[in-house]
Design a protein around this motif. Structure first.
Motif, mmCIF file in Angstrom:
data_model
loop_
_atom_site.group_PDB
_atom_site.id
_atom_site.type_symbol
_atom_site.label_atom_id
_atom_site.label_comp_id
_atom_site.label_asym_id
_atom_site.label_seq_id
_atom_site.Cartn_x
_atom_site.Cartn_y
_atom_site.Cartn_z
ATOM 1 N N SER A 1 -69.109 60.617 14.764
ATOM 2 C CA SER A 1 -70.489 60.987 15.054
ATOM 3 C C SER A 1 -70.607 62.482 15.323
ATOM 4 N N THR A 2 -71.663 63.100 14.771
ATOM 5 C CA THR A 2 -71.927 64.517 15.022
ATOM 6 C C THR A 2 -72.634 64.737 16.349
ATOM 7 N N GLY A 3 -73.108 63.638 16.961
ATOM 8 C CA GLY A 3 -73.903 63.750 18.182
ATOM 9 C C GLY A 3 -75.373 63.983 17.894
ATOM 10 N N LEU A 4 -75.739 64.111 16.611
ATOM 11 C CA LEU A 4 -77.126 64.317 16.182
ATOM 12 C C LEU A 4 -77.558 63.065 15.423
ATOM 13 N N ILE A 5 -78.414 62.280 16.034
ATOM 14 C CA ILE A 5 -78.719 60.926 15.564
ATOM 15 C C ILE A 5 -79.228 60.900 14.128
ATOM 16 N N ASP A 6 -80.236 61.720 13.835
ATOM 17 C CA ASP A 6 -80.839 61.685 12.499
ATOM 18 C C ASP A 6 -79.873 62.184 11.433
ATOM 19 N N LEU A 7 -79.029 63.161 11.787
ATOM 20 C CA LEU A 7 -78.031 63.652 10.836
ATOM 21 C C LEU A 7 -76.984 62.583 10.568
ATOM 22 N N ASP A 8 -76.594 61.855 11.613
ATOM 23 C CA ASP A 8 -75.645 60.751 11.443
ATOM 24 C C ASP A 8 -76.202 59.667 10.524
ATOM 25 N N LYS A 9 -77.505 59.413 10.635
ATOM 26 C CA LYS A 9 -78.114 58.382 9.784
ATOM 27 C C LYS A 9 -78.030 58.763 8.312
ATOM 28 N N LYS A 10 -78.199 60.050 8.032
ATOM 29 C CA LYS A 10 -78.143 60.513 6.640
ATOM 30 C C LYS A 10 -76.705 60.556 6.113
ATOM 31 N N LEU A 11 -75.788 61.023 6.974
ATOM 32 C CA LEU A 11 -74.400 61.213 6.531
ATOM 33 C C LEU A 11 -73.532 59.977 6.728
ATOM 34 N N GLY A 12 -73.909 59.125 7.685
ATOM 35 C CA GLY A 12 -73.020 58.027 8.061
ATOM 36 C C GLY A 12 -71.857 58.533 8.897
ATOM 37 N N GLY A 13 -72.037 59.708 9.522
ATOM 38 C CA GLY A 13 -70.945 60.320 10.292
ATOM 39 C C GLY A 13 -70.106 61.227 9.403
ATOM 40 N N LEU A 14 -69.094 61.829 10.012
ATOM 41 C CA LEU A 14 -68.173 62.709 9.283
ATOM 42 C C LEU A 14 -66.977 61.886 8.833
ATOM 43 N N HIS A 15 -66.730 61.842 7.524
ATOM 44 C CA HIS A 15 -65.729 60.937 6.975
ATOM 45 C C HIS A 15 -64.410 61.646 6.672
ATOM 46 N N PRO A 16 -63.283 60.973 6.918
ATOM 47 C CA PRO A 16 -61.978 61.554 6.589
ATOM 48 C C PRO A 16 -61.897 61.931 5.120
ATOM 49 N N SER A 17 -61.184 63.010 4.825
ATOM 50 C CA SER A 17 -60.944 63.526 3.466
ATOM 51 C C SER A 17 -62.149 64.214 2.846
ATOM 52 N N ASP A 18 -63.262 64.325 3.576
ATOM 53 C CA ASP A 18 -64.454 64.983 3.033
ATOM 54 C C ASP A 18 -64.444 66.479 3.350
ATOM 55 N N LEU A 19 -64.840 67.284 2.371
ATOM 56 C CA LEU A 19 -65.095 68.707 2.586
ATOM 57 C C LEU A 19 -66.600 68.884 2.692
ATOM 58 N N ILE A 20 -67.063 69.336 3.850
ATOM 59 C CA ILE A 20 -68.492 69.481 4.130
ATOM 60 C C ILE A 20 -68.805 70.970 4.216
ATOM 61 N N ILE A 21 -69.663 71.448 3.331
ATOM 62 C CA ILE A 21 -70.070 72.844 3.341
ATOM 63 C C ILE A 21 -71.377 72.966 4.115
ATOM 64 N N LEU A 22 -71.380 73.817 5.133
ATOM 65 C CA LEU A 22 -72.573 74.077 5.936
ATOM 66 C C LEU A 22 -72.982 75.526 5.659
ATOM 67 N N ALA A 23 -74.079 75.696 4.923
ATOM 68 C CA ALA A 23 -74.441 77.020 4.440
ATOM 69 C C ALA A 23 -75.792 77.460 4.982
ATOM 70 N N GLY A 24 -76.046 78.760 4.936
ATOM 71 C CA GLY A 24 -77.327 79.296 5.389
ATOM 72 C C GLY A 24 -77.303 80.809 5.381
ATOM 73 N N ARG A 25 -78.470 81.399 5.430
ATOM 74 C CA ARG A 25 -78.589 82.847 5.536
ATOM 75 C C ARG A 25 -78.268 83.273 6.969
ATOM 76 N N PRO A 26 -77.956 84.558 7.180
ATOM 77 C CA PRO A 26 -77.690 85.033 8.546
ATOM 78 C C PRO A 26 -78.858 84.722 9.487
ATOM 79 N N SER A 27 -78.527 84.394 10.738
ATOM 80 C CA SER A 27 -79.488 84.101 11.816
ATOM 81 C C SER A 27 -80.147 82.730 11.691
ATOM 82 N N MET A 28 -79.710 81.916 10.733
ATOM 83 C CA MET A 28 -80.263 80.564 10.621
ATOM 84 C C MET A 28 -79.645 79.619 11.648
ATOM 85 N N GLY A 29 -78.436 79.926 12.118
ATOM 86 C CA GLY A 29 -77.809 79.069 13.125
ATOM 87 C C GLY A 29 -76.639 78.258 12.609
#
Length: 500
Positions: free
Chosen positions: A202-230
């Motif tokens: 679990s990411t601790g973020l309920i709605d994100l968990d619903k979309k992802l099903g949690g963080l799965h083993p063997s997965d590469l997850i790219i988290l991208a954004g412009r500077p100052s987006m967080g």
């Protein structure tokens, strides 16, 4: 039945004096070869454990290799059929030639014991490899070479040791559908036990968990954004949420490990470890990070800050802030952490600050090498890897500044190698820079209304998900604490709520 006289093994040279003999069992090699030569079906049961190079005696290695080549062609491998291929083998001639092959067949062990003998031969081979590796490490350390730094020698030694530890595992290669189904059922059972929402961490973020099903083993997850987006804030929040609920126990498959949360490794290539710790403490203590940096806190805030620090002492979150880390060292350090304390989630902040091996002059090829390396870590260590990534400036030139997959900077391999691509987007950041002049009363009123609507909100846009839906997840964002959180029920607009 005539017994085979064991060969006299050579001694390991240690300086001028002969040292102890290398670990081996000539008898085990002889009897295993005999079993293969009398029943070729046995080869399939031991081929996943031992290779020709695992035999101590070179003659035995050549016999095994010749037998394997015959069996691979669906031909009979026996003392008679191998005789013609090994007639010119001087080593075999010294042992008696064709008669030695016949004596091997006569000394065959029962088929039920072959895997035990194969494992014994393999274990002895690993011990010999360890001894050889020890001598190699000592030899390199003794040799004073300006181009061969001690730190690089340590990394190379760790990689060799890990490779040695992972080699020869019998569970690699093809597996039965039954085993694959069992693994899938265990994952589904884990999701069911958690209330039907997630099967991963679990990411601790309920709605994100619903979309992802949690963080799965063997997965590469790219988290991208412009500077100052967080990006870093969201990655830090997820890492903290995973580490703070860590519980160890027995998993559904019977192994020991994390049954809730996990041990987190965080590569902070941009910020120092203390800066990252300050962000986490700001979130946990609800004291603004700017006040923490300045030391401008009330007595109550400082008390909360200290109490949060004490509660996080045992948090299994490990930070490495080495700048410009090569992908090879990043992999080696992740393996070391996995071996020493365990590892359930790896975060890399950020991808463009990781170095390649230096063999690629082209930056696109280097980024491709890095993403492939990160995906390899995820599969090898069986953990999810979150890698942050910058976006190109072309986002700023569009009227709708929501990121797209085409905005990923420098290489299409980022999108190709990733299992999940997420973008952090805060419209409030852009709207704030559109503030009209004080004399434009009507525009100011409209702008203020928009700012009130967007304040404290952020979006995570799922641009790619290999095993699930894409879409947008709305989160709350408290800038002063650099904290993302769950939105209260009913906060979303009706059209956005329908997505869930």
């Amino acid at each position: 039945m005539n017994e085979i006289a064991p060969l006299q093994p050579p001694a390991l040279p240690m300086g001028e004096d002969a040292g102890p003999t290398l670990p081996h069992s000539i008898e085990a090699e002889q009897q295993l070869l005999g079993a293969v030569l009398t029943n070729n079906d046995i080869y399939d049961r031991v081929a996943s454990i031992i290779q020709p190079e695992h035999f101590y005696d070179p003659v035995h290695a050549r016999i095994y290799e010749a037998a394997a080549a015959k069996i691979a062609k669906n031909m009979l491998a026996s003392p008679v059929t191998l005789k013609a291929y090994l007639e010119d083998d001087e080593g075999l001639q010294e042992l008696g030639g064709a008669s030695y092959l016949a004596r091997l067949a006569g000394a065959a062990i029962s088929s039920f014991a072959v895997r035990d003998y194969a494992q014994m031969i393999y274990d002895f081979a690993i011990r010999r490899e360890l001894i050889a590796l020890g001598h190699e490490i000592a030899g390199k350390a003794m040799k004073l070479d300006l181009d061969d730094e001690p730190v690089e020698q340590i990394v190379a030694a760790e990689q060799s040791l890990y490779k040695l530890g992972e080699a020869g595992k019998a569970d690699s290669g093809f597996q039965s559908f039954l085993k694959a189904v069992t693994t899938a059922v265990n994952a589904a059972n884990a999701a069911y036990q958690r209330g039907g929402d997630i099967s991963g961490i679990s990411t601790g973020l309920i709605d994100l968990d619903k979309k992802l099903g949690g963080l799965h083993p063997s997965d590469l997850i790219i988290l991208a954004g412009r500077p100052s987006m967080g990006k870093t804030s969201l990655a830090t929040n997820i890492a903290y949420n995973v580490a703070k609920v860590y519980k160890k126990g027995t998993k559904p498959d019977g192994s020991e490990g994390a049954i809730e949360g996990g041990i987190v490794g965080f590569y902070s290539l941009e910020m120092s470890a203390d800066q990252l710790a300050a962000r986490i403490l700001s979130e946990a203590s609800e004291v603004p990070s700017t006040q923490i940096r300045k030391g401008d806190m009330t007595e109550g805030e400082f008390r909360r800050f200290v109490e949060a620090a004490k509660s996080l002492e045992a948090c299994p979150l490990y930070i490495d802030d080495t700048p410009a880390l090569p992908i090879s060292q990043l992999s080696a350090r992740a393996r070391r952490l996995k071996r020493s304390v365990g590892l359930d989630l790896l975060v890399v902040d950020y991808l463009q600050l990781v170095r390649g091996t230096g063999k690629n002059e082209n930056r696109v090829n280097e980024i491709s090498e890095i993403t492939m390396g990160l995906k390899a870590i995820a599969k090898e260590l069986h953990i999810p890897v979150i890698a942050l990534s910058q976006l190109s400036r072309q986002v700023e030139n569009r009227e709708d500044k929501r990121p797209q997959l085409s905005d990923l900077r420098e290489s299409g391999s980022i999108e190709q190698d990733a299992d999940v691509v997420m973008f952090v987007y805060r419209e409030e950041y852009y709207k704030e820079r559109e503030k009209p002049g004080d004399h434009e009363t009507d525009k100011m009123a409209i702008w203020q209304e928009e700012m009130d609507r967007l304040h404290g909100r952020a979006e995570v846009v799922l641009g790619k998900q290999r095993h699930g839906p894409i879409g947008t997840v709305d989160l709350s964002f408290e800038g002063k604490f650099t904290r993302f959180g769950n939105l209260a029920p009913g906060y979303l607009a009706p059209e956005r709520e329908e997505q869930y």
